[in-house]
Scaffold this motif. Structure first.
Motif, PDB file in Angstrom:
ATOM      1  N   TYR A  33      -4.981 -19.216  -5.144  1.00 11.79           N
ATOM      2  CA  TYR A  33      -3.970 -20.068  -5.584  1.00 11.79           C
ATOM      3  C   TYR A  33      -3.293 -19.499  -6.966  1.00 11.79           C
ATOM      4  O   TYR A  33      -3.878 -18.448  -7.523  1.00 11.79           O
ATOM      5  N   VAL A  34      -2.117 -19.913  -7.227  1.00 12.17           N
ATOM      6  CA  VAL A  34      -1.427 -19.328  -8.431  1.00 12.17           C
ATOM      7  C   VAL A  34      -0.840 -20.334  -9.338  1.00 12.17           C
ATOM      8  O   VAL A  34      -0.271 -21.536  -8.878  1.00 12.17           O
ATOM      9  N   ARG A  35      -1.030 -20.267 -10.390  1.00 11.76           N
ATOM     10  CA  ARG A  35      -0.697 -21.600 -11.436  1.00 11.76           C
ATOM     11  C   ARG A  35      -0.099 -20.682 -12.655  1.00 11.76           C
ATOM     12  O   ARG A  35      -0.871 -19.999 -13.399  1.00 11.76           O
ATOM     13  N   CYS A  36       1.205 -21.163 -12.786  1.00 16.23           N
ATOM     14  CA  CYS A  36       2.005 -20.847 -14.034  1.00 16.23           C
ATOM     15  C   CYS A  36       2.588 -21.840 -14.775  1.00 16.23           C
ATOM     16  O   CYS A  36       3.182 -22.883 -14.128  1.00 16.23           O
ATOM     17  N   GLU A  80     -11.306 -21.922 -11.329  1.00 16.29           N
ATOM     18  CA  GLU A  80     -10.826 -23.390 -10.786  1.00 16.29           C
ATOM     19  C   GLU A  80     -10.019 -23.623 -11.758  1.00 16.29           C
ATOM     20  O   GLU A  80     -10.145 -23.940 -12.853  1.00 16.29           O
ATOM     21  N   CYS A  81      -8.743 -24.438 -11.325  1.00 19.19           N
ATOM     22  CA  CYS A  81      -7.737 -25.018 -12.233  1.00 19.19           C
ATOM     23  C   CYS A  81      -8.314 -26.499 -12.931  1.00 19.19           C
ATOM     24  O   CYS A  81      -8.941 -27.151 -11.787  1.00 19.19           O
ATOM     25  N   ALA A  82      -8.117 -26.665 -14.062  1.00 21.74           N
ATOM     26  CA  ALA A  82      -8.812 -28.093 -14.591  1.00 21.74           C
ATOM     27  C   ALA A  82      -8.138 -28.944 -13.855  1.00 21.74           C
ATOM     28  O   ALA A  82      -8.591 -30.283 -13.855  1.00 21.74           O
ATOM     29  N   SER A 150       4.354 -19.430 -26.469  1.00 20.90           N
ATOM     30  CA  SER A 150       3.615 -18.518 -25.303  1.00 20.90           C
ATOM     31  C   SER A 150       2.335 -19.113 -25.056  1.00 20.90           C
ATOM     32  O   SER A 150       2.142 -20.185 -25.596  1.00 20.90           O
ATOM     33  N   PHE A 151       2.091 -19.069 -23.634  1.00 17.90           N
ATOM     34  CA  PHE A 151       0.820 -19.640 -23.251  1.00 17.90           C
ATOM     35  C   PHE A 151      -0.463 -18.733 -23.922  1.00 17.90           C
ATOM     36  O   PHE A 151      -0.689 -17.606 -23.794  1.00 17.90           O
ATOM     37  N   CYS A 152      -1.232 -19.591 -24.852  1.00 14.25           N
ATOM     38  CA  CYS A 152      -2.268 -18.795 -25.228  1.00 14.25           C
ATOM     39  C   CYS A 152      -3.546 -19.982 -25.422  1.00 14.25           C
ATOM     40  O   CYS A 152      -3.250 -21.253 -25.470  1.00 14.25           O
ATOM     41  N   TYR A 191     -13.029 -23.500 -16.819  1.00 18.74           N
ATOM     42  CA  TYR A 191     -11.924 -23.819 -16.161  1.00 18.74           C
ATOM     43  C   TYR A 191     -10.867 -22.698 -16.476  1.00 18.74           C
ATOM     44  O   TYR A 191     -10.911 -21.939 -17.514  1.00 18.74           O
ATOM     45  N   ALA A 192     -10.019 -22.503 -15.553  1.00 21.88           N
ATOM     46  CA  ALA A 192      -8.960 -21.065 -15.438  1.00 21.88           C
ATOM     47  C   ALA A 192      -8.177 -21.031 -16.188  1.00 21.88           C
ATOM     48  O   ALA A 192      -7.488 -20.014 -16.682  1.00 21.88           O
ATOM     49  N   MET A 193      -7.662 -22.304 -17.151  1.00 20.91           N
ATOM     50  CA  MET A 193      -6.770 -22.175 -18.070  1.00 20.91           C
ATOM     51  C   MET A 193      -7.226 -21.211 -19.060  1.00 20.91           C
ATOM     52  O   MET A 193      -6.349 -20.795 -20.199  1.00 20.91           O
ATOM     53  N   ALA A 194      -8.233 -20.934 -19.285  1.00 17.22           N
ATOM     54  CA  ALA A 194      -8.850 -20.058 -20.452  1.00 17.22           C
ATOM     55  C   ALA A 194      -8.507 -18.606 -20.005  1.00 17.22           C
ATOM     56  O   ALA A 194      -8.495 -17.606 -20.889  1.00 17.22           O
ATOM     57  N   SER A 195      -8.464 -18.438 -18.686  1.00 16.16           N
ATOM     58  CA  SER A 195      -8.370 -16.932 -18.235  1.00 16.16           C
ATOM     59  C   SER A 195      -6.766 -16.602 -18.408  1.00 16.16           C
ATOM     60  O   SER A 195      -6.311 -16.623 -17.263  1.00 16.16           O
ATOM     61  N   VAL A 196      -6.451 -16.381 -19.465  1.00 18.67           N
ATOM     62  CA  VAL A 196      -4.934 -16.018 -19.915  1.00 18.67           C
ATOM     63  C   VAL A 196      -4.487 -14.752 -19.136  1.00 18.67           C
ATOM     64  O   VAL A 196      -5.054 -13.683 -19.198  1.00 18.67           O
ATOM     65  N   LYS A 197      -3.286 -14.969 -18.567  1.00 18.48           N
ATOM     66  CA  LYS A 197      -3.021 -13.811 -17.689  1.00 18.48           C
ATOM     67  C   LYS A 197      -1.706 -13.218 -18.648  1.00 18.48           C
ATOM     68  O   LYS A 197      -1.417 -13.561 -19.569  1.00 18.48           O
ATOM     69  N   TRP A 198      -1.299 -12.050 -18.192  1.00 10.48           N
ATOM     70  CA  TRP A 198      -0.079 -11.256 -18.960  1.00 10.48           C
ATOM     71  C   TRP A 198      -0.594 -10.986 -20.353  1.00 10.48           C
ATOM     72  O   TRP A 198       0.238 -11.066 -21.007  1.00 10.48           O
TER      73      TRP A 198
HETATM   74  N1  LIG Z   1      -0.360 -16.514 -19.587  1.00 14.64           N
HETATM   75  C1  LIG Z   1      -0.938 -17.202 -18.961  1.00 14.64           C
HETATM   76  N2  LIG Z   1      -2.055 -17.565 -18.363  1.00 14.64           N
HETATM   77  C2  LIG Z   1      -2.552 -18.605 -17.498  1.00 14.64           C
HETATM   78  C3  LIG Z   1      -1.691 -19.436 -17.356  1.00 14.64           C
HETATM   79  C4  LIG Z   1      -0.441 -19.222 -17.533  1.00 14.64           C
HETATM   80  O1  LIG Z   1       0.469 -20.145 -17.105  1.00 14.64           O
HETATM   81  N3  LIG Z   1      -0.052 -18.301 -18.295  1.00 14.64           N
HETATM   82  N4  LIG Z   1      -2.278 -20.426 -16.489  1.00 14.64           N
HETATM   83  C5  LIG Z   1      -3.525 -20.660 -16.755  1.00 14.64           C
HETATM   84  C6  LIG Z   1      -3.983 -21.717 -15.676  1.00 14.64           C
HETATM   85  S1  LIG Z   1      -3.726 -23.447 -15.877  1.00 14.64           S
HETATM   86  C7  LIG Z   1      -4.923 -21.170 -14.622  1.00 14.64           C
HETATM   87  S2  LIG Z   1      -5.458 -22.407 -13.502  1.00 14.64           S
HETATM   88  C8  LIG Z   1      -5.017 -19.882 -14.157  1.00 14.64           C
HETATM   89  C9  LIG Z   1      -4.625 -19.420 -12.655  1.00 14.64           C
HETATM   90  O2  LIG Z   1      -4.824 -18.038 -12.673  1.00 14.64           O
HETATM   91  P1  LIG Z   1      -4.044 -17.612 -11.120  1.00 14.64           P
HETATM   92  O3  LIG Z   1      -2.840 -17.891 -11.055  1.00 14.64           O
HETATM   93  O4  LIG Z   1      -4.516 -16.152 -10.988  1.00 14.64           O
HETATM   94  O5  LIG Z   1      -4.880 -18.467  -9.942  1.00 14.64           O
HETATM   95  O6  LIG Z   1      -4.154 -19.016 -14.926  1.00 14.64           O
HETATM   96  C10 LIG Z   1      -4.410 -19.484 -16.419  1.00 14.64           C
HETATM   97  N5  LIG Z   1      -3.971 -18.536 -17.080  1.00 14.64           N
END
Ligand SMILES: Nc1nc2c(c(=O)[nH]1)N[C@H]1C(S)=C(S)[C@@H](COP(=O)(O)O)O[C@H]1N2
Ligand SMILES: [Mo]
Length: 353
Positions: A33-36, A80-82, A150-152, A191-198
């Protein structure tokens, strides 16, 4: 991107795995799944830098190549997305209408966050670590509009030091743009909101961070103290999900059917999954498959001999974790539109052939 994913939103991109397609411990990258929250930022790994700053003796910057040269680790973690299961809430709420598939399990390779924190030499005054993503945009949610952000998210120092990984590979492949390339955090058990992307910046702070995504959003009412207080969402709650049969699935009477799914419990382990065919009056143990893996889901199955006569049986799965926590029967309003782990009965159609 796989066509098998359910498009919940095109922009920003929100894709769900049809949970009925679960067929292994590791979720393939194209099914994950992808959550942005914002458009996916365009980042070139060559010019990208990760900054480490704040309450540290020696702030520094790292290039992608420098990161790749550091000692690496591979871990398995279920994200897991919250908001997973939100579509099943009886009172319809705002937010992406996830069914069962805003969850996946992958192996992640990268550098432990603790390695970078050690290199920066954290000051004694430090209490939290903020992880900042490079994605940004306007947030127009009531009641308070933060404008462009920004997302943090922040982590208590203890968690940041314990087992958080900064990952550049997912299941042995270079991280894709939608999953956070060039670098993302993996916060095991949360929950995966903590796993910050980019990731672009790591800021060590001397006081707790109170940003949008852990106060007005992604928070719950914590009643463990003398008065209710809003707390940032953290640990994944114990849950079992049924992959097959699906809700409404037609099944032959008087035949063998393999009910299967997955169960997880954050950093606790799943000790038991049970299934009920009589609305919870009696429960039968299912078979947990494979060996327990820390911070990862456990697949399970139950060999069902379907009823001899046609009907609409209801099936409920329920998990228990190593802390003795059992999935709740009822939904708690303290959790807003998140942390949805109450029991979800499904109904199947048994047909006489
Ligand atoms: N920078 C950034 N990190 C983010 C997000 C985002 O929108 N921006 N979404 C978060 C949320 S709510 C979830 S559930 C996960 C999803 O990770 P995935 O897209 O790799 O499954 O990334 C988290 N990290
Ligand atoms: Mo999420």
């Amino acid at each position: 991107m796989s066509e098998d994913l359910i498009v919940r939103e095109q922009e920003p991109l929100n894709l769900e795995m049809p949970f009925s397609s679960l067929d292994g411990f590791i979720t393939p990258n194209e099914s994950f799944y992808v959550r942005c929250h914002f458009p996916i930022p365009e980042i070139s790994a060559e010019s990208w830098r990760l900054k480490v700053e704040g309450e540290v003796e020696g702030p520094f910057e790292l290039s992608y190549d420098e990161l790749l040269g550091m000692e690496k680790r591979t871990i398995t973690a279920t994200l897991e997305c919250a908001g997973n299961n939100r579509i099943f809430l009886e009172r319809k709420v705002k937010g992406v209408q996830w069914a069962l598939g805003a969850v996946g399990n992958a192996s992640w390779t990268g550098v432990p966050l603790s390695t970078l924190l050690d290199r920066a030499k954290i000051k004694a005054s430090a209490v939290e670590v903020i992880l900042e993503g490079a994605d940004e945009g306007e947030v127009d949610k009531s009641p308070r509009l933060p404008g462009k952000i920004s997302f943090c998210r922040s982590l208590p120092l203890s968690k940041a030091r314990a087992d958080v990984l900064l990952a550049y590979e997912m299941n042995g492949e270079k991280l894709s743009a939608s999953h956070g390339s060039p670098l993302r955090a993996i916060v095991p058990g949360w929950y995966a909101m903590a796993s910050v992307k980019w990731l672009r910046r790591i800021i060590v702070t001397a006081k707790p961070f109170n940003g949008f995504y852990q106060s007005l959003d992604y928070s719950y009412w914590d009643r463990s103290g003398p008065l209710p207080t809003l707390a940032p969402l953290a640990e994944q709650q114990v849950k079992a999900e049924i992959a097959r049969p699906e809700n409404g699935e037609a099944i032959a009477a008087n035949s063998a059917y393999r009910i299967h799914g997955a169960a997880w419990a954050g950093s606790a382990s799943v000790t038991r999954v049970e299934i009920s065919f009589d609305s919870g009056a009696t429960w039968r143990d299912v078979k947990l498959l494979g060996e327990p893996v820390e911070n990862a889901w456990r697949l399970w199955e139950y060999q069902w001999h379907t009823p001899a006569i046609a009907g609409r049986p209801i099936i409920i799965a329920r998990a228990t974790d190593s802390r003795g926590t059992v999935q709740p029967v009822e939904r708690s309003g303290d959790r807003g539109t998140y942390m949805i782990n109450h029991l979800l009965p499904i109904e199947v159609e048994v047909r006489a052939l």
